[in-house]
Design an enzyme around this catalytic site. Structure first.
Site, PDB file in Angstrom:
ATOM      1  N   SER A 322      97.277   2.918  87.771  1.00  0.00           N
ATOM      2  CA  SER A 322      98.153   1.809  88.153  1.00  0.00           C
ATOM      3  C   SER A 322      98.346   0.846  86.985  1.00  0.00           C
ATOM      4  CB  SER A 322      97.564   1.058  89.358  1.00  0.00           C
ATOM      5  OG  SER A 322      98.359  -0.058  89.687  1.00  0.00           O
ATOM      6  N   TRP A 325     100.524   2.519  84.368  1.00  0.00           N
ATOM      7  CA  TRP A 325     101.918   2.574  84.819  1.00  0.00           C
ATOM      8  C   TRP A 325     102.670   1.318  84.368  1.00  0.00           C
ATOM      9  CZ3 TRP A 325     104.766  -0.754  87.870  1.00  0.00           C
ATOM     10  CH2 TRP A 325     105.987  -0.284  88.359  1.00  0.00           C
ATOM     11  N   HIS A 326     101.969   0.188  84.311  1.00  0.00           N
ATOM     12  CA  HIS A 326     102.629  -1.070  83.976  1.00  0.00           C
ATOM     13  C   HIS A 326     102.996  -1.187  82.503  1.00  0.00           C
ATOM     14  CE1 HIS A 326     101.108  -2.350  87.930  1.00  0.00           C
ATOM     15  NE2 HIS A 326     102.082  -3.232  87.894  1.00  0.00           N
ATOM     16  N   GLY A 327     102.315  -0.475  81.645  1.00  0.00           N
ATOM     17  CA  GLY A 327     102.683  -0.596  80.245  1.00  0.00           C
ATOM     18  C   GLY A 327     101.756   0.169  79.319  1.00  0.00           C
ATOM     19  N   PHE A 479     108.715  -2.689  82.753  1.00  0.00           N
ATOM     20  CA  PHE A 479     107.848  -1.620  83.261  1.00  0.00           C
ATOM     21  C   PHE A 479     108.654  -0.472  83.813  1.00  0.00           C
ATOM     22  CE2 PHE A 479     105.194  -5.552  84.319  1.00  0.00           C
ATOM     23  CZ  PHE A 479     104.632  -5.575  83.069  1.00  0.00           C
TER      24      PHE A 479
END
Length: 479
Positions: A322, A325-327, A479
Protein backbone atom coordinates in the site's frame (compact mmCIF):
# COMPACT_ATOMS: atom_id res chain seq x y z
CA UNK A 1 -8.36 19.27 -15.98
CA UNK A 2 -8.67 20.20 -12.30
CA UNK A 3 -12.01 20.02 -10.49
CA UNK A 4 -11.26 23.42 -8.95
CA UNK A 5 -10.54 25.14 -12.28
CA UNK A 6 -12.42 27.38 -14.68
CA UNK A 7 -11.91 24.74 -17.37
CA UNK A 8 -13.93 22.19 -15.39
CA UNK A 9 -16.56 24.79 -14.49
CA UNK A 10 -17.18 25.18 -18.25
CA UNK A 11 -16.70 21.50 -19.15
CA UNK A 12 -19.16 20.04 -16.63
CA UNK A 13 -22.31 22.01 -17.65
CA UNK A 14 -21.64 21.30 -21.35
CA UNK A 15 -21.36 17.54 -20.73
CA UNK A 16 -24.40 17.66 -18.42
CA UNK A 17 -26.54 19.35 -21.08
CA UNK A 18 -25.41 17.01 -23.86
CA UNK A 19 -25.98 13.97 -21.66
CA UNK A 20 -29.48 14.84 -20.40
CA UNK A 21 -30.92 16.94 -23.25
CA UNK A 22 -29.31 15.52 -26.41
CA UNK A 23 -28.49 11.87 -25.61
CA UNK A 24 -31.22 11.24 -23.02
CA UNK A 25 -33.36 9.01 -25.28
CA UNK A 26 -30.66 6.51 -26.13
CA UNK A 27 -28.62 4.53 -23.59
CA UNK A 28 -25.71 3.83 -25.94
CA UNK A 29 -25.54 7.49 -26.94
CA UNK A 30 -25.41 8.47 -23.27
CA UNK A 31 -22.49 6.11 -22.77
CA UNK A 32 -20.74 7.42 -25.88
CA UNK A 33 -21.07 10.97 -24.53
CA UNK A 34 -19.48 9.82 -21.26
CA UNK A 35 -16.61 8.07 -23.06
CA UNK A 36 -15.84 11.10 -25.24
CA UNK A 37 -16.17 13.47 -22.29
CA UNK A 38 -13.87 11.26 -20.21
CA UNK A 39 -11.22 11.14 -22.93
CA UNK A 40 -11.37 14.93 -23.33
CA UNK A 41 -11.15 15.33 -19.55
CA UNK A 42 -8.10 13.06 -19.33
CA UNK A 43 -6.47 14.32 -22.53
CA UNK A 44 -6.56 17.86 -21.16
CA UNK A 45 -3.32 17.00 -19.30
CA UNK A 46 -1.56 15.08 -22.07
CA UNK A 47 -3.48 13.51 -24.95
CA UNK A 48 -0.63 11.06 -25.63
CA UNK A 49 -1.47 9.02 -22.53
CA UNK A 50 -4.98 8.33 -23.82
CA UNK A 51 -3.38 5.46 -25.73
CA UNK A 52 -2.56 3.75 -22.41
CA UNK A 53 -6.20 3.81 -21.26
CA UNK A 54 -7.46 2.61 -24.63
CA UNK A 55 -4.87 -0.19 -24.81
CA UNK A 56 -5.57 -1.31 -21.24
CA UNK A 57 -9.30 -1.31 -21.99
CA UNK A 58 -8.80 -3.40 -25.16
CA UNK A 59 -6.62 -5.94 -23.35
CA UNK A 60 -8.99 -6.48 -20.42
CA UNK A 61 -12.12 -6.42 -22.55
CA UNK A 62 -10.69 -9.11 -24.83
CA UNK A 63 -9.38 -11.22 -21.94
CA UNK A 64 -12.76 -11.02 -20.24
CA UNK A 65 -14.50 -12.44 -23.31
CA UNK A 66 -11.92 -15.23 -23.62
CA UNK A 67 -12.29 -16.13 -19.94
CA UNK A 68 -16.01 -16.59 -20.46
CA UNK A 69 -15.44 -19.19 -23.18
CA UNK A 70 -12.41 -20.91 -21.68
CA UNK A 71 -12.84 -23.81 -19.23
CA UNK A 72 -9.27 -25.10 -19.06
CA UNK A 73 -7.71 -23.92 -15.78
CA UNK A 74 -4.15 -23.46 -17.09
CA UNK A 75 -5.39 -21.33 -20.01
CA UNK A 76 -7.58 -19.28 -17.68
CA UNK A 77 -4.59 -18.63 -15.42
CA UNK A 78 -2.49 -17.63 -18.44
CA UNK A 79 -5.15 -15.13 -19.48
CA UNK A 80 -5.38 -13.73 -15.95
CA UNK A 81 -1.61 -13.32 -15.67
CA UNK A 82 -1.50 -11.68 -19.06
CA UNK A 83 -3.86 -8.99 -17.77
CA UNK A 84 -1.91 -8.62 -14.54
CA UNK A 85 1.47 -8.37 -16.26
CA UNK A 86 0.28 -5.94 -18.93
CA UNK A 87 -1.40 -3.61 -16.44
CA UNK A 88 1.24 -3.79 -13.73
CA UNK A 89 3.95 -3.67 -16.40
CA UNK A 90 2.78 -0.25 -17.57
CA UNK A 91 2.38 0.91 -13.97
CA UNK A 92 5.81 -0.40 -13.00
CA UNK A 93 7.57 1.17 -15.97
CA UNK A 94 6.11 4.64 -15.66
CA UNK A 95 6.10 4.81 -11.88
CA UNK A 96 8.98 2.67 -10.62
CA UNK A 97 11.59 2.27 -13.37
CA UNK A 98 13.91 5.04 -12.18
CA UNK A 99 13.38 4.06 -8.52
CA UNK A 100 14.67 0.54 -9.14
CA UNK A 101 17.53 1.74 -11.34
CA UNK A 102 18.69 4.26 -8.70
CA UNK A 103 18.54 1.68 -5.91
CA UNK A 104 20.31 -0.87 -8.13
CA UNK A 105 23.16 1.61 -8.56
CA UNK A 106 23.23 2.35 -4.83
CA UNK A 107 23.39 -1.35 -3.94
CA UNK A 108 26.34 -1.99 -6.28
CA UNK A 109 28.12 1.14 -5.03
CA UNK A 110 27.79 -0.20 -1.49
CA UNK A 111 29.52 -3.39 -2.66
CA UNK A 112 32.33 -1.35 -4.20
CA UNK A 113 31.16 -1.62 -7.81
CA UNK A 114 30.55 1.42 -9.97
CA UNK A 115 27.98 1.18 -12.77
CA UNK A 116 26.42 3.84 -14.95
CA UNK A 117 22.98 2.66 -16.11
CA UNK A 118 20.65 4.92 -18.06
CA UNK A 119 17.70 6.52 -16.31
CA UNK A 120 14.79 7.89 -18.31
CA UNK A 121 12.99 11.19 -18.19
CA UNK A 122 9.61 9.56 -17.60
CA UNK A 123 6.40 11.53 -17.14
CA UNK A 124 3.98 9.75 -14.82
CA UNK A 125 0.55 9.49 -16.48
CA UNK A 126 -2.08 11.06 -14.23
CA UNK A 127 -4.29 8.51 -12.50
CA UNK A 128 -2.49 5.40 -13.79
CA UNK A 129 -2.46 3.81 -10.34
CA UNK A 130 -6.23 4.21 -10.08
CA UNK A 131 -7.50 3.03 -13.44
CA UNK A 132 -4.95 0.17 -13.50
CA UNK A 133 -6.44 -1.27 -10.31
CA UNK A 134 -9.95 -0.68 -11.61
CA UNK A 135 -9.37 -2.72 -14.77
CA UNK A 136 -7.54 -5.40 -12.81
CA UNK A 137 -10.54 -5.83 -10.51
CA UNK A 138 -12.66 -6.55 -13.58
CA UNK A 139 -10.37 -9.28 -14.92
CA UNK A 140 -9.87 -10.90 -11.51
CA UNK A 141 -13.60 -10.95 -10.77
CA UNK A 142 -14.34 -12.44 -14.20
CA UNK A 143 -11.64 -15.06 -13.62
CA UNK A 144 -13.17 -15.96 -10.25
CA UNK A 145 -16.60 -16.06 -11.92
CA UNK A 146 -17.91 -13.37 -9.59
CA UNK A 147 -18.79 -11.23 -12.60
CA UNK A 148 -20.18 -11.98 -16.05
CA UNK A 149 -17.87 -10.42 -18.67
CA UNK A 150 -19.45 -7.64 -20.67
CA UNK A 151 -19.93 -7.77 -24.43
CA UNK A 152 -20.84 -4.08 -24.53
CA UNK A 153 -17.56 -2.47 -25.55
CA UNK A 154 -18.82 1.11 -25.15
CA UNK A 155 -20.01 0.41 -21.60
CA UNK A 156 -16.63 -1.12 -20.76
CA UNK A 157 -14.77 1.90 -22.13
CA UNK A 158 -17.03 4.14 -20.05
CA UNK A 159 -16.39 2.03 -16.94
CA UNK A 160 -12.60 2.26 -17.30
CA UNK A 161 -12.51 5.97 -18.17
CA UNK A 162 -15.48 7.42 -16.23
CA UNK A 163 -14.22 10.97 -15.77
CA UNK A 164 -15.48 11.83 -12.26
CA UNK A 165 -13.25 9.19 -10.67
CA UNK A 166 -10.71 8.55 -13.45
CA UNK A 167 -7.60 10.25 -12.10
CA UNK A 168 -7.88 9.95 -8.30
CA UNK A 169 -10.65 7.50 -7.49
CA UNK A 170 -12.58 6.17 -5.77
CA UNK A 171 -11.33 2.90 -7.27
CA UNK A 172 -14.61 1.35 -8.33
CA UNK A 173 -15.24 -2.37 -8.60
CA UNK A 174 -16.69 -3.60 -11.86
CA UNK A 175 -19.38 -5.40 -9.85
CA UNK A 176 -20.69 -2.03 -8.65
CA UNK A 177 -20.05 0.45 -11.45
CA UNK A 178 -20.17 -1.54 -14.70
CA UNK A 179 -23.83 -2.70 -14.36
CA UNK A 180 -24.87 0.95 -13.97
CA UNK A 181 -23.81 1.56 -17.59
CA UNK A 182 -26.27 -1.11 -18.79
CA UNK A 183 -29.31 0.63 -17.35
CA UNK A 184 -31.12 3.62 -18.80
CA UNK A 185 -30.59 6.63 -16.56
CA UNK A 186 -33.39 9.09 -15.89
CA UNK A 187 -32.81 12.53 -14.46
CA UNK A 188 -33.54 12.67 -10.75
CA UNK A 189 -33.77 16.22 -9.40
CA UNK A 190 -33.19 15.25 -5.76
CA UNK A 191 -30.13 13.18 -6.70
CA UNK A 192 -28.74 16.08 -8.73
CA UNK A 193 -29.28 18.49 -5.83
CA UNK A 194 -27.55 16.10 -3.44
CA UNK A 195 -24.71 15.79 -5.94
CA UNK A 196 -24.30 19.56 -6.09
CA UNK A 197 -24.22 19.75 -2.28
CA UNK A 198 -21.52 17.11 -2.16
CA UNK A 199 -19.50 18.90 -4.84
CA UNK A 200 -19.75 22.10 -2.81
CA UNK A 201 -18.55 20.38 0.35
CA UNK A 202 -15.69 18.79 -1.57
CA UNK A 203 -14.65 22.16 -3.00
CA UNK A 204 -14.71 23.64 0.50
CA UNK A 205 -12.48 20.86 1.78
CA UNK A 206 -10.03 21.30 -1.08
CA UNK A 207 -9.96 25.05 -1.75
CA UNK A 208 -10.51 26.39 1.76
CA UNK A 209 -9.09 23.76 4.12
CA UNK A 210 -6.49 21.79 2.14
CA UNK A 211 -4.97 24.66 0.16
CA UNK A 212 -4.82 26.92 3.24
CA UNK A 213 -3.05 24.21 5.21
CA UNK A 214 -0.75 23.46 2.25
CA UNK A 215 0.69 26.98 2.32
CA UNK A 216 2.02 26.54 5.87
CA UNK A 217 2.79 22.82 5.63
CA UNK A 218 4.99 23.48 2.58
CA UNK A 219 6.70 26.41 4.25
CA UNK A 220 7.56 24.39 7.35
CA UNK A 221 8.53 21.12 5.64
CA UNK A 222 10.59 22.84 2.95
CA UNK A 223 12.67 24.69 5.56
CA UNK A 224 12.32 22.35 8.51
CA UNK A 225 15.90 22.91 9.74
CA UNK A 226 14.97 26.50 10.59
CA UNK A 227 12.13 25.71 13.01
CA UNK A 228 11.61 24.44 16.53
CA UNK A 229 10.00 21.12 17.43
CA UNK A 230 6.69 22.78 18.24
CA UNK A 231 6.60 24.50 14.85
CA UNK A 232 7.47 21.24 13.09
CA UNK A 233 4.68 19.46 14.95
CA UNK A 234 2.31 22.19 13.82
CA UNK A 235 3.58 21.68 10.26
CA UNK A 236 2.76 17.97 10.54
CA UNK A 237 -0.71 18.90 11.78
CA UNK A 238 -1.23 21.21 8.81
CA UNK A 239 -0.21 18.42 6.43
CA UNK A 240 -2.54 16.02 8.26
CA UNK A 241 -5.52 18.23 7.47
CA UNK A 242 -4.18 19.14 4.04
CA UNK A 243 -4.07 15.55 2.81
CA UNK A 244 -7.47 14.75 4.31
CA UNK A 245 -9.15 17.87 2.92
CA UNK A 246 -7.42 17.40 -0.42
CA UNK A 247 -8.11 13.73 -1.04
CA UNK A 248 -11.50 13.38 0.63
CA UNK A 249 -12.49 16.64 -1.07
CA UNK A 250 -11.60 15.14 -4.45
CA UNK A 251 -13.63 12.03 -3.60
CA UNK A 252 -16.63 14.14 -2.61
CA UNK A 253 -16.48 16.11 -5.87
CA UNK A 254 -16.10 12.87 -7.86
CA UNK A 255 -19.02 11.17 -6.12
CA UNK A 256 -21.19 14.28 -6.36
CA UNK A 257 -20.39 14.70 -10.06
CA UNK A 258 -21.26 11.06 -10.72
CA UNK A 259 -24.63 11.60 -9.03
CA UNK A 260 -25.35 14.39 -11.52
CA UNK A 261 -25.22 11.75 -14.25
CA UNK A 262 -27.23 9.13 -12.38
CA UNK A 263 -24.36 7.03 -11.01
CA UNK A 264 -23.63 5.96 -7.45
CA UNK A 265 -19.98 5.60 -6.44
CA UNK A 266 -18.82 4.05 -3.19
CA UNK A 267 -17.98 6.20 -0.18
CA UNK A 268 -14.20 6.66 0.06
CA UNK A 269 -13.78 8.40 3.42
CA UNK A 270 -15.82 7.97 6.59
CA UNK A 271 -14.52 10.56 9.08
CA UNK A 272 -11.17 8.78 9.66
CA UNK A 273 -9.79 11.29 12.15
CA UNK A 274 -12.47 10.26 14.66
CA UNK A 275 -11.14 6.69 14.72
CA UNK A 276 -10.45 5.03 18.07
CA UNK A 277 -7.63 2.79 16.84
CA UNK A 278 -5.55 2.30 13.71
CA UNK A 279 -7.67 -0.61 12.50
CA UNK A 280 -10.73 1.63 12.51
CA UNK A 281 -8.74 4.37 10.79
CA UNK A 282 -7.94 2.04 7.89
CA UNK A 283 -11.59 1.05 7.59
CA UNK A 284 -12.41 4.73 7.18
CA UNK A 285 -9.46 6.10 5.16
CA UNK A 286 -9.29 5.64 1.34
CA UNK A 287 -11.82 2.84 1.65
CA UNK A 288 -11.75 1.88 -2.03
CA UNK A 289 -7.98 1.20 -1.94
CA UNK A 290 -7.98 -0.48 1.49
CA UNK A 291 -10.74 -2.87 0.49
CA UNK A 292 -9.07 -3.52 -2.89
CA UNK A 293 -5.86 -4.67 -1.18
CA UNK A 294 -7.88 -6.63 1.38
CA UNK A 295 -9.88 -8.55 -1.22
CA UNK A 296 -7.24 -9.05 -3.94
CA UNK A 297 -4.05 -9.40 -1.88
CA UNK A 298 -4.53 -9.82 1.87
CA UNK A 299 -7.25 -12.50 1.81
CA UNK A 300 -5.60 -14.54 -1.01
CA UNK A 301 -2.40 -14.53 1.10
CA UNK A 302 -4.36 -16.04 3.99
CA UNK A 303 -5.48 -12.87 5.76
CA UNK A 304 -5.62 -13.22 9.53
CA UNK A 305 -5.88 -17.00 9.35
CA UNK A 306 -3.02 -19.36 10.10
CA UNK A 307 -0.03 -18.99 12.39
CA UNK A 308 1.10 -15.80 14.11
CA UNK A 309 3.99 -15.61 11.63
CA UNK A 310 1.57 -15.75 8.71
CA UNK A 311 -0.52 -12.97 10.23
CA UNK A 312 2.54 -10.78 10.77
CA UNK A 313 3.82 -11.47 7.25
CA UNK A 314 0.47 -10.71 5.61
CA UNK A 315 0.06 -7.51 7.62
CA UNK A 316 3.47 -6.21 6.56
CA UNK A 317 2.91 -7.23 2.94
CA UNK A 318 -0.40 -5.40 2.71
CA UNK A 319 0.89 -2.19 4.31
CA UNK A 320 4.23 -2.15 2.47
CA UNK A 321 2.53 -2.69 -0.88
CA UNK A 322 0.00 0.00 0.00
CA UNK A 323 2.83 2.39 0.83
CA UNK A 324 4.73 1.54 -2.36
CA UNK A 325 1.53 2.04 -4.40
CA UNK A 326 1.59 5.68 -3.31
CA UNK A 327 4.99 6.45 -4.73
CA UNK A 328 8.51 5.35 -5.69
CA UNK A 329 10.24 6.52 -2.54
CA UNK A 330 11.49 4.74 0.58
CA UNK A 331 9.48 7.20 2.67
CA UNK A 332 6.23 5.60 1.46
CA UNK A 333 7.54 2.14 2.32
CA UNK A 334 8.53 3.40 5.79
CA UNK A 335 5.05 4.91 6.16
CA UNK A 336 3.56 1.51 5.32
CA UNK A 337 5.84 -0.32 7.77
CA UNK A 338 4.99 2.12 10.55
CA UNK A 339 1.27 1.61 10.02
CA UNK A 340 1.84 -2.16 10.05
CA UNK A 341 3.55 -1.80 13.43
CA UNK A 342 0.60 0.24 14.67
CA UNK A 343 -1.84 -2.40 13.41
CA UNK A 344 -0.07 -5.59 14.57
CA UNK A 345 -0.88 -5.42 18.32
CA UNK A 346 -4.57 -5.00 17.51
CA UNK A 347 -4.59 -7.88 15.04
CA UNK A 348 -2.56 -10.28 17.22
CA UNK A 349 -4.72 -9.39 20.20
CA UNK A 350 -7.87 -9.91 18.10
CA UNK A 351 -8.97 -6.34 18.77
CA UNK A 352 -8.83 -5.09 15.19
CA UNK A 353 -12.63 -5.41 14.76
CA UNK A 354 -13.46 -3.76 18.07
CA UNK A 355 -14.80 -0.41 16.85
CA UNK A 356 -17.39 -1.07 14.16
CA UNK A 357 -19.95 1.48 15.31
CA UNK A 358 -19.94 5.27 15.09
CA UNK A 359 -18.01 6.99 17.86
CA UNK A 360 -20.26 8.57 20.53
CA UNK A 361 -23.18 7.05 18.68
CA UNK A 362 -25.91 8.09 21.08
CA UNK A 363 -24.40 11.21 22.58
CA UNK A 364 -23.21 14.65 21.56
CA UNK A 365 -19.68 14.22 22.91
CA UNK A 366 -17.41 11.19 23.32
CA UNK A 367 -16.73 9.77 26.76
CA UNK A 368 -13.29 9.98 28.35
CA UNK A 369 -12.14 6.59 27.04
CA UNK A 370 -13.23 7.39 23.50
CA UNK A 371 -11.59 10.82 23.68
CA UNK A 372 -8.25 9.37 24.80
CA UNK A 373 -8.42 6.64 22.13
CA UNK A 374 -9.20 9.15 19.38
CA UNK A 375 -6.42 11.50 20.49
CA UNK A 376 -3.82 8.72 20.65
CA UNK A 377 -4.84 7.35 17.23
CA UNK A 378 -4.78 10.84 15.75
CA UNK A 379 -1.29 11.57 17.12
CA UNK A 380 0.07 8.28 15.78
CA UNK A 381 -1.42 9.16 12.39
CA UNK A 382 0.13 12.64 12.44
CA UNK A 383 3.60 11.19 13.10
CA UNK A 384 3.18 8.64 10.30
CA UNK A 385 2.22 11.41 7.86
CA UNK A 386 5.69 12.93 8.36
CA UNK A 387 7.15 10.05 6.33
CA UNK A 388 4.46 10.54 3.70
CA UNK A 389 5.30 14.23 3.29
CA UNK A 390 9.09 14.20 3.75
CA UNK A 391 11.36 14.44 0.71
CA UNK A 392 13.46 11.42 1.74
CA UNK A 393 14.26 9.22 4.72
CA UNK A 394 16.93 11.57 6.10
CA UNK A 395 14.45 14.43 5.99
CA UNK A 396 11.77 12.38 7.77
CA UNK A 397 14.12 11.16 10.52
CA UNK A 398 15.59 14.61 11.17
CA UNK A 399 12.10 16.13 11.16
CA UNK A 400 10.83 13.63 13.76
CA UNK A 401 14.01 13.93 15.83
CA UNK A 402 13.56 17.67 16.10
CA UNK A 403 9.88 17.29 17.03
CA UNK A 404 10.86 15.13 20.01
CA UNK A 405 13.56 17.54 21.17
CA UNK A 406 13.18 19.96 24.05
CA UNK A 407 11.99 22.64 21.60
CA UNK A 408 8.66 20.78 21.34
CA UNK A 409 7.59 22.66 24.45
CA UNK A 410 8.28 26.14 23.06
CA UNK A 411 5.74 28.39 21.35
CA UNK A 412 5.52 27.78 17.56
CA UNK A 413 6.96 30.61 15.47
CA UNK A 414 4.26 30.03 12.80
CA UNK A 415 0.68 29.95 14.08
CA UNK A 416 -1.86 31.36 11.58
CA UNK A 417 -4.98 31.92 13.64
CA UNK A 418 -7.34 32.11 10.65
CA UNK A 419 -6.31 28.68 9.34
CA UNK A 420 -6.50 27.13 12.81
CA UNK A 421 -10.01 28.54 13.29
CA UNK A 422 -11.05 27.15 9.89
CA UNK A 423 -9.75 23.69 10.87
CA UNK A 424 -11.62 23.78 14.18
CA UNK A 425 -14.89 24.82 12.52
CA UNK A 426 -14.38 22.19 9.82
CA UNK A 427 -13.87 19.40 12.37
CA UNK A 428 -16.93 20.53 14.37
CA UNK A 429 -19.07 20.24 11.22
CA UNK A 430 -17.52 16.83 10.48
CA UNK A 431 -18.25 15.71 14.05
CA UNK A 432 -21.88 16.81 13.82
CA UNK A 433 -22.31 14.85 10.59
CA UNK A 434 -20.32 11.75 11.58
CA UNK A 435 -23.43 9.54 11.77
CA UNK A 436 -24.33 10.38 8.16
CA UNK A 437 -22.55 9.29 5.02
CA UNK A 438 -21.32 12.84 4.41
CA UNK A 439 -20.91 15.76 6.80
CA UNK A 440 -23.06 18.06 4.67
CA UNK A 441 -25.98 15.70 5.36
CA UNK A 442 -25.78 16.44 9.11
CA UNK A 443 -29.16 16.44 10.79
CA UNK A 444 -28.91 20.03 12.03
CA UNK A 445 -28.89 21.18 8.39
CA UNK A 446 -32.02 19.23 7.55
CA UNK A 447 -34.14 20.71 10.32
CA UNK A 448 -33.98 24.38 9.43
CA UNK A 449 -34.22 25.60 5.83
CA UNK A 450 -32.91 29.11 6.58
CA UNK A 451 -29.92 27.68 8.45
CA UNK A 452 -29.28 25.18 5.67
CA UNK A 453 -29.24 27.73 2.85
CA UNK A 454 -27.23 30.20 4.93
CA UNK A 455 -24.67 27.45 5.42
CA UNK A 456 -24.51 26.77 1.67
CA UNK A 457 -24.11 30.48 0.87
CA UNK A 458 -21.26 30.77 3.37
CA UNK A 459 -19.52 27.77 1.80
CA UNK A 460 -19.90 29.25 -1.70
CA UNK A 461 -18.54 32.61 -0.51
CA UNK A 462 -15.54 30.96 1.18
CA UNK A 463 -14.76 28.84 -1.89
CA UNK A 464 -14.89 31.90 -4.16
CA UNK A 465 -12.83 33.95 -1.72
CA UNK A 466 -10.08 31.36 -1.32
CA UNK A 467 -10.11 30.49 -5.04
CA UNK A 468 -8.47 33.84 -5.67
CA UNK A 469 -5.38 32.58 -3.86
CA UNK A 470 -2.79 30.28 -5.47
CA UNK A 471 -4.48 26.95 -6.08
CA UNK A 472 -2.72 23.69 -5.29
CA UNK A 473 -2.83 20.57 -7.45
CA UNK A 474 -4.57 17.61 -5.86
CA UNK A 475 -1.98 15.59 -3.91
CA UNK A 476 -3.12 12.22 -5.20
CA UNK A 477 -2.60 13.22 -8.84
CA UNK A 478 1.04 12.21 -8.32
CA UNK A 479 0.01 8.66 -7.39
Amino acid sequence: MLFNSIDFAIFLPIVFLLYWFVANRNLKLQNIVLVLASYIFYGWWDYRFLALIVFSSLVDYGIGLKLKKEEKLTTRKTLLWTSILVNLGFLGFFKYYNFFVDNFVTAFSFLGQSIQPNTLDIILPVGISFYTFQTLSYTIDVYKRKLEPTQDFVSFLAFVSFFPQLVAGPIERATNLLPQFYKKRHFDYSEAVDGCKQILWGLFKKVVIADSCAEYANQIFNSSFEYSGSTLFLGALFFTFQIYGDFSGYSDIAIGTARLFGFNLKQNFAFPYFSRDIAEFWRRWHISLSTWFRDYLYIPLGGSRGSSWSKVRNTFVIFIVSGFWHGANWTFIAWGCLNALYFLPLMLGKRNRKHLNTVAQNSVLPNLKESVSMLLTFLLTVLAWVFFRADNMDHAISYLSEIFSETLFTLPTIRPKDVIILIVVFMIIEWMGRAQQYAIEAMFLKKNRVLRWSFYMILIALVLMFSNETSQEFIYFQF
